[in-house]
Enzyme design. Structure first.
Site, PDB file in Angstrom:
ATOM      1  N   ARG A 164      59.508  82.465 -23.087  1.00  0.00           N
ATOM      2  CA  ARG A 164      58.196  81.820 -23.258  1.00  0.00           C
ATOM      3  C   ARG A 164      58.317  80.632 -24.201  1.00  0.00           C
ATOM      4  O   ARG A 164      57.703  79.600 -24.012  1.00  0.00           O
ATOM      5  CB  ARG A 164      57.175  82.821 -23.787  1.00  0.00           C
ATOM      6  CG  ARG A 164      56.532  83.725 -22.748  1.00  0.00           C
ATOM      7  CD  ARG A 164      57.496  84.437 -21.835  1.00  0.00           C
ATOM      8  NE  ARG A 164      56.849  85.255 -20.839  1.00  0.00           N
ATOM      9  CZ  ARG A 164      56.686  86.582 -20.930  1.00  0.00           C
ATOM     10  NH1 ARG A 164      57.159  87.252 -21.957  1.00  0.00           N
ATOM     11  NH2 ARG A 164      56.067  87.237 -19.970  1.00  0.00           N
ATOM     12  N   ASP A 193      62.051  85.301 -16.946  1.00  0.00           N
ATOM     13  CA  ASP A 193      60.633  85.660 -16.804  1.00  0.00           C
ATOM     14  C   ASP A 193      59.927  84.583 -15.978  1.00  0.00           C
ATOM     15  O   ASP A 193      60.555  83.610 -15.550  1.00  0.00           O
ATOM     16  CB  ASP A 193      59.960  85.869 -18.175  1.00  0.00           C
ATOM     17  CG  ASP A 193      58.877  86.952 -18.096  1.00  0.00           C
ATOM     18  OD1 ASP A 193      58.000  86.839 -17.229  1.00  0.00           O
ATOM     19  OD2 ASP A 193      58.940  87.914 -18.875  1.00  0.00           O
ATOM     20  N   HIS A 264      57.779  89.481 -12.561  1.00  0.00           N
ATOM     21  CA  HIS A 264      58.062  88.476 -13.605  1.00  0.00           C
ATOM     22  C   HIS A 264      59.178  87.541 -13.125  1.00  0.00           C
ATOM     23  O   HIS A 264      60.097  87.197 -13.880  1.00  0.00           O
ATOM     24  CB  HIS A 264      58.455  89.165 -14.925  1.00  0.00           C
ATOM     25  CG  HIS A 264      57.267  89.717 -15.659  1.00  0.00           C
ATOM     26  ND1 HIS A 264      56.388  88.928 -16.351  1.00  0.00           N
ATOM     27  CD2 HIS A 264      56.801  90.984 -15.782  1.00  0.00           C
ATOM     28  CE1 HIS A 264      55.431  89.680 -16.895  1.00  0.00           C
ATOM     29  NE2 HIS A 264      55.661  90.931 -16.548  1.00  0.00           N
ATOM     30  N   ASP A 330      58.663  95.981 -15.019  1.00  0.00           N
ATOM     31  CA  ASP A 330      57.268  96.072 -15.479  1.00  0.00           C
ATOM     32  C   ASP A 330      56.386  95.129 -14.675  1.00  0.00           C
ATOM     33  O   ASP A 330      56.846  94.112 -14.147  1.00  0.00           O
ATOM     34  CB  ASP A 330      57.170  95.706 -16.971  1.00  0.00           C
ATOM     35  CG  ASP A 330      57.700  94.308 -17.259  1.00  0.00           C
ATOM     36  OD1 ASP A 330      58.706  93.925 -16.641  1.00  0.00           O
ATOM     37  OD2 ASP A 330      57.114  93.595 -18.087  1.00  0.00           O
ATOM     38  N   GLU A 331      55.123  95.480 -14.595  1.00  0.00           N
ATOM     39  CA  GLU A 331      54.066  94.573 -14.124  1.00  0.00           C
ATOM     40  C   GLU A 331      54.469  93.807 -12.862  1.00  0.00           C
ATOM     41  O   GLU A 331      54.377  92.583 -12.820  1.00  0.00           O
ATOM     42  CB  GLU A 331      53.712  93.590 -15.256  1.00  0.00           C
ATOM     43  CG  GLU A 331      53.234  94.303 -16.505  1.00  0.00           C
ATOM     44  CD  GLU A 331      52.987  93.374 -17.694  1.00  0.00           C
ATOM     45  OE1 GLU A 331      52.043  93.634 -18.434  1.00  0.00           O
ATOM     46  OE2 GLU A 331      53.756  92.398 -17.888  1.00  0.00           O
ATOM     47  N   TRP A 398      56.764 101.888 -22.789  1.00  0.00           N
ATOM     48  CA  TRP A 398      56.008 100.893 -23.573  1.00  0.00           C
ATOM     49  C   TRP A 398      54.501 101.034 -23.414  1.00  0.00           C
ATOM     50  O   TRP A 398      53.745 100.665 -24.294  1.00  0.00           O
ATOM     51  CB  TRP A 398      56.426  99.470 -23.177  1.00  0.00           C
ATOM     52  CG  TRP A 398      55.949  98.988 -21.835  1.00  0.00           C
ATOM     53  CD1 TRP A 398      56.495  99.274 -20.618  1.00  0.00           C
ATOM     54  CD2 TRP A 398      54.825  98.145 -21.568  1.00  0.00           C
ATOM     55  NE1 TRP A 398      55.800  98.655 -19.613  1.00  0.00           N
ATOM     56  CE2 TRP A 398      54.768  97.948 -20.164  1.00  0.00           C
ATOM     57  CE3 TRP A 398      53.876  97.524 -22.373  1.00  0.00           C
ATOM     58  CZ2 TRP A 398      53.768  97.170 -19.549  1.00  0.00           C
ATOM     59  CZ3 TRP A 398      52.894  96.734 -21.763  1.00  0.00           C
ATOM     60  CH2 TRP A 398      52.858  96.566 -20.366  1.00  0.00           C
ATOM     61  N   TYR A 426      55.109  96.422 -30.959  1.00  0.00           N
ATOM     62  CA  TYR A 426      55.006  95.091 -30.357  1.00  0.00           C
ATOM     63  C   TYR A 426      54.893  94.085 -31.501  1.00  0.00           C
ATOM     64  O   TYR A 426      53.818  93.828 -32.023  1.00  0.00           O
ATOM     65  CB  TYR A 426      53.847  95.043 -29.358  1.00  0.00           C
ATOM     66  CG  TYR A 426      54.334  95.362 -27.939  1.00  0.00           C
ATOM     67  CD1 TYR A 426      55.277  96.362 -27.734  1.00  0.00           C
ATOM     68  CD2 TYR A 426      53.900  94.633 -26.837  1.00  0.00           C
ATOM     69  CE1 TYR A 426      55.764  96.647 -26.462  1.00  0.00           C
ATOM     70  CE2 TYR A 426      54.390  94.915 -25.555  1.00  0.00           C
ATOM     71  CZ  TYR A 426      55.314  95.919 -25.387  1.00  0.00           C
ATOM     72  OH  TYR A 426      55.806  96.197 -24.125  1.00  0.00           O
ATOM     73  N   PHE A 427      56.043  93.557 -31.879  1.00  0.00           N
ATOM     74  CA  PHE A 427      56.083  92.692 -33.057  1.00  0.00           C
ATOM     75  C   PHE A 427      55.453  91.326 -32.802  1.00  0.00           C
ATOM     76  O   PHE A 427      55.350  90.509 -33.706  1.00  0.00           O
ATOM     77  CB  PHE A 427      57.527  92.538 -33.554  1.00  0.00           C
ATOM     78  CG  PHE A 427      58.046  93.718 -34.338  1.00  0.00           C
ATOM     79  CD1 PHE A 427      57.314  94.889 -34.454  1.00  0.00           C
ATOM     80  CD2 PHE A 427      59.272  93.646 -34.983  1.00  0.00           C
ATOM     81  CE1 PHE A 427      57.793  95.981 -35.182  1.00  0.00           C
ATOM     82  CE2 PHE A 427      59.764  94.718 -35.724  1.00  0.00           C
ATOM     83  CZ  PHE A 427      59.030  95.882 -35.824  1.00  0.00           C
ATOM     84  N   TRP A 481      57.702  89.662 -27.958  1.00  0.00           N
ATOM     85  CA  TRP A 481      57.337  88.713 -26.898  1.00  0.00           C
ATOM     86  C   TRP A 481      56.932  87.396 -27.543  1.00  0.00           C
ATOM     87  O   TRP A 481      56.299  87.389 -28.602  1.00  0.00           O
ATOM     88  CB  TRP A 481      56.186  89.295 -26.060  1.00  0.00           C
ATOM     89  CG  TRP A 481      56.523  90.617 -25.439  1.00  0.00           C
ATOM     90  CD1 TRP A 481      56.083  91.843 -25.826  1.00  0.00           C
ATOM     91  CD2 TRP A 481      57.401  90.845 -24.315  1.00  0.00           C
ATOM     92  NE1 TRP A 481      56.632  92.818 -25.023  1.00  0.00           N
ATOM     93  CE2 TRP A 481      57.435  92.242 -24.092  1.00  0.00           C
ATOM     94  CE3 TRP A 481      58.156  90.016 -23.486  1.00  0.00           C
ATOM     95  CZ2 TRP A 481      58.204  92.820 -23.085  1.00  0.00           C
ATOM     96  CZ3 TRP A 481      58.914  90.597 -22.485  1.00  0.00           C
ATOM     97  CH2 TRP A 481      58.928  91.973 -22.279  1.00  0.00           C
ATOM     98  N   GLU A 483      55.032  84.636 -26.382  1.00  0.00           N
ATOM     99  CA  GLU A 483      53.947  83.734 -25.951  1.00  0.00           C
ATOM    100  C   GLU A 483      53.322  83.005 -27.151  1.00  0.00           C
ATOM    101  O   GLU A 483      53.027  81.812 -27.086  1.00  0.00           O
ATOM    102  CB  GLU A 483      52.839  84.517 -25.224  1.00  0.00           C
ATOM    103  CG  GLU A 483      53.211  84.990 -23.832  1.00  0.00           C
ATOM    104  CD  GLU A 483      53.786  86.398 -23.827  1.00  0.00           C
ATOM    105  OE1 GLU A 483      54.331  86.830 -24.874  1.00  0.00           O
ATOM    106  OE2 GLU A 483      53.702  87.056 -22.771  1.00  0.00           O
TER     107      GLU A 483
HETATM  108  C1  ACM Z   1      55.785  94.637 -21.133  1.00  0.00           C
HETATM  109  O1  ACM Z   1      55.204  94.498 -22.230  1.00  0.00           O
HETATM  110  N1  ACM Z   1      55.347  93.994 -20.057  1.00  0.00           N
HETATM  111  C2  ACM Z   1      56.971  95.471 -21.006  1.00  0.00           C
END
Ligand code: ACM
Length: 547
Positions: A164, A193, A264, A330-331, A398, A426-427, A481, A483
């Site tokens: 990101r 991603d 992703h 994921d997702e 997660w 989730y830092f 993450w 973003e």
């Molecule tokens: C995630 O936070 N999509 C693993």
């Protein structure tokens, strides 16, 4: 062989050690994570580092001696003097303990290290590095101490996301130094991603020619709006990857790469559109310029599987140490598969009752592809959603909101589990309520405050787990993450000192006495190291140390 080495080194200790006592030591830094057994003394002399640690040439030339010297230097103990006639360091291989077990005895005369495997010398070295203090004459010294230690959980990880926002090789190395200090041993490197593909794959140059840049980036202050600025291309060359992997290895850390499959995947599909569901109406893949979950999933074509095989053929040799390859999972939305005539035909042909089972087939195919290479997959917990996956797959749990609990579901199905709940680890999430963290926008829920105390309150092995379930929990990982992490300063702010809490709950078995106030005192004793390392850590009142 091992016994012989022990005898020779003990001989060295007996015959040639000379004393190097320090002046009185009044205070001892607090070690993080707390060793299982630690005895140390103040008010008396310890081992002086003023003249360095002399290492007898018999020790410097032994395999274990060389490994110890490398580990001490990598941990920042630069006062090591190899190839001396006199020796103050002994290294003994002591069979019969766990892989990461180590013991240290420091006296005014010398330093004795004992390990079962050489890799644990890194852990001993970090404990020593953290123990360095100043004696009454202002010289560096180690207190007399006796340590026997090993971790509760073998996988202790941090995930970095250079997709990101870019993170340079140098910054990645700095993060590795911070991880090593706290005995984390896995860097999960999220390399692909929707918003960028960040690893050079020679057979598919467009992955980086097309996939490593994007037209714009969402504004930090409003994720719904773009900044209108095309990014520079950013990716790690294979040489960069080798450099990071080797550097991590020199600190005792294994790098686990993640290649996201089948979701992703917008950047990948923008580079090679035929890998996606190209037969749906209005199909126009591009490198994503928004955050969140995007519709582009890989199509279940044989050419897609060949592509994954080719990519893995380049990835695996770059990461020779890791048993695990993370395949994302994921997702991955089902919408495009439901719309695609090809995917629908594929479902019919393979007797799949819903589009989700396409992901299930991806998981199986990739696990089977990697198994002959001696690698196991790790997947985010969604890999379990559509049926059984190979029992060798490791589940990274997660989604903390899912019922029944994703980690327990995985453990009950016989998977090894890495706990990475977004409720605690989730830092990227904020550490204080806005506006207490004014410079730092949270990603996601502004109420989801996860300061170090919150991380520290987590119990990875609660009492209601059965012994079988406990045995499946192999580790903990925090995810960073990016973003909302647009630069190095913010990355450090988000990680330090939360990483200390993560490290301790992964390492030291919980007891009734997990005491946050006592832990805070130990965190404070690390501020001088944070400063020496120029880390932009988060102060207790939320202010950033530097920026
Ligand atoms: C995630 O936070 N999509 C693993």
């Amino acid at each position: 062989m091992q016994m012989r080495a022990v005898i020779i080194l003990m001989g060295v200790l007996g015959s040639t050690v000379t004393a190097a006592p320090s002046a009185r030591i009044e205070s001892i830094p607090g070690i993080i994570p707390q060793p299982v057994k630690l005895e140390s003394k103040t008010g008396e002399a310890g081992f002086s580092l003023k003249e360095g640690i002399r290492v007898h040439y018999n020790v410097s030339r032994s395999e274990e001696g060389r490994a110890a010297i490398r580990a001490l230097m990598a941990a920042g103990i630069t006062e090591v003097l190899p190839e001396e006639n006199e020796g103050e360091l002994t290294v003994t291989i002591e069979p019969g303990h766990g892989k990461e077990w180590y013991a240290i005895r420091v006296t005014p005369e010398g330093i004795e290290l004992r390990v079962t495997e050489l890799g644990a010398l890194h852990l001993a070295a970090q404990t020593l590095a953290q123990s360095i203090t100043t004696d009454a004459e202002g010289n560096p010294a180690l207190p007399t101490m006796n340590v026997e230690d090993e971790p509760m959980l073998p996988y202790r990880g941090l995930m970095l996301d250079p997709c990101r926002h870019p993170q340079s090789v140098e910054q990645t190395k700095k993060m590795l130094r911070i991880m090593a200090r706290y005995k984390l041993n896995r860097l999960h490197w999220h390399l692909t991603d929707d918003q960028g593909w960040r690893i050079e794959i020679k057979k598919y140059p467009k992955l980086t020619e097309v996939g490593a840049r994007r037209d714009e980036t969402p504004l930090l202050t409003d994720h719904e709006k773009g900044d209108g600025k095309p990014t520079q291309p950013f990716y790690f060359t294979q040489d960069d990857i080798r450099e990071v992997v080797a550097y991590a290895g020199s600190l005792g850390i294994t790098v686990v790469p993640e290649i996201e499959i089948p979701g992703h995947a917008s950047a990948c599909i923008a580079a090679y559109p035929h890998l996606g569901n190209s037969d749906i109406e209005g199909y126009a893949p591009r490198v994503a310029t928004t955050w969140g979950v995007l519709p582009f999933t890989m199509a279940p074509k044989e050419e897609t599987f060949r592509f994954i095989e080719d990519v893995m053929a380049e990835v695996l040799p770059l990461f020779p140490q890791t048993e695990f390859i993370h395949i994302g999972g994921d997702e991955a939305p089902r919408d495009q598969w439901e719309k695609s005539p090809f995917a629908r035909e594929y479902m019919k042909k393979h007797g799949l009752s819903n589009a989700g089972q396409i992901q299930h087939r991806f998981t199986h195919r990739v696990a089977e592809m990697l198994a002959p290479h001696g690698r196991r997959i790790i997947g985010w917990d969604e890999i379990m959603m559509d049926g059984e996956v190979p029992h060798t797959a490791v589940v990274m749990a997660w989604r903390s909101w899912v019922k029944p609990d994703a980690a327990l579901t995985a453990a009950n199905r016989g998977h090894d589990v890495i706990l990475s709940p977004d409720s605690h680890f989730y830092f990227n999430f904020a550490q204080g309520k806005i506006p207490a963290d004014p410079a730092y926008t949270p990603h996601g829920n502004p109420e989801a405050v996860q300061d170090w105390r919150h991380v520290y309150s987590y119990n990875p092995l609660p009492a209601h787990y059965t012994p079988e379930q406990r045995a499946r929990i192999i580790g903990l990982q925090a995810n960073c993450w990016s973003e909302s992490i647009q630069n190095d300063a913010k990355l450090e702010y988000q990680v330090v000192p939360r990483i200390c809490a993560l490290a301790e709950i992964a390492w030291t078995p919980a007891s009734d006495k997990r005491d946050a106030e006592e832990f805070l005192q130990r965190i404070r004793s690390h501020y001088p190291w944070f400063n020496a390392m120029q880390i932009n850590f988060r102060h207790e009142d939320g202010t950033p140390n530097i920026d």
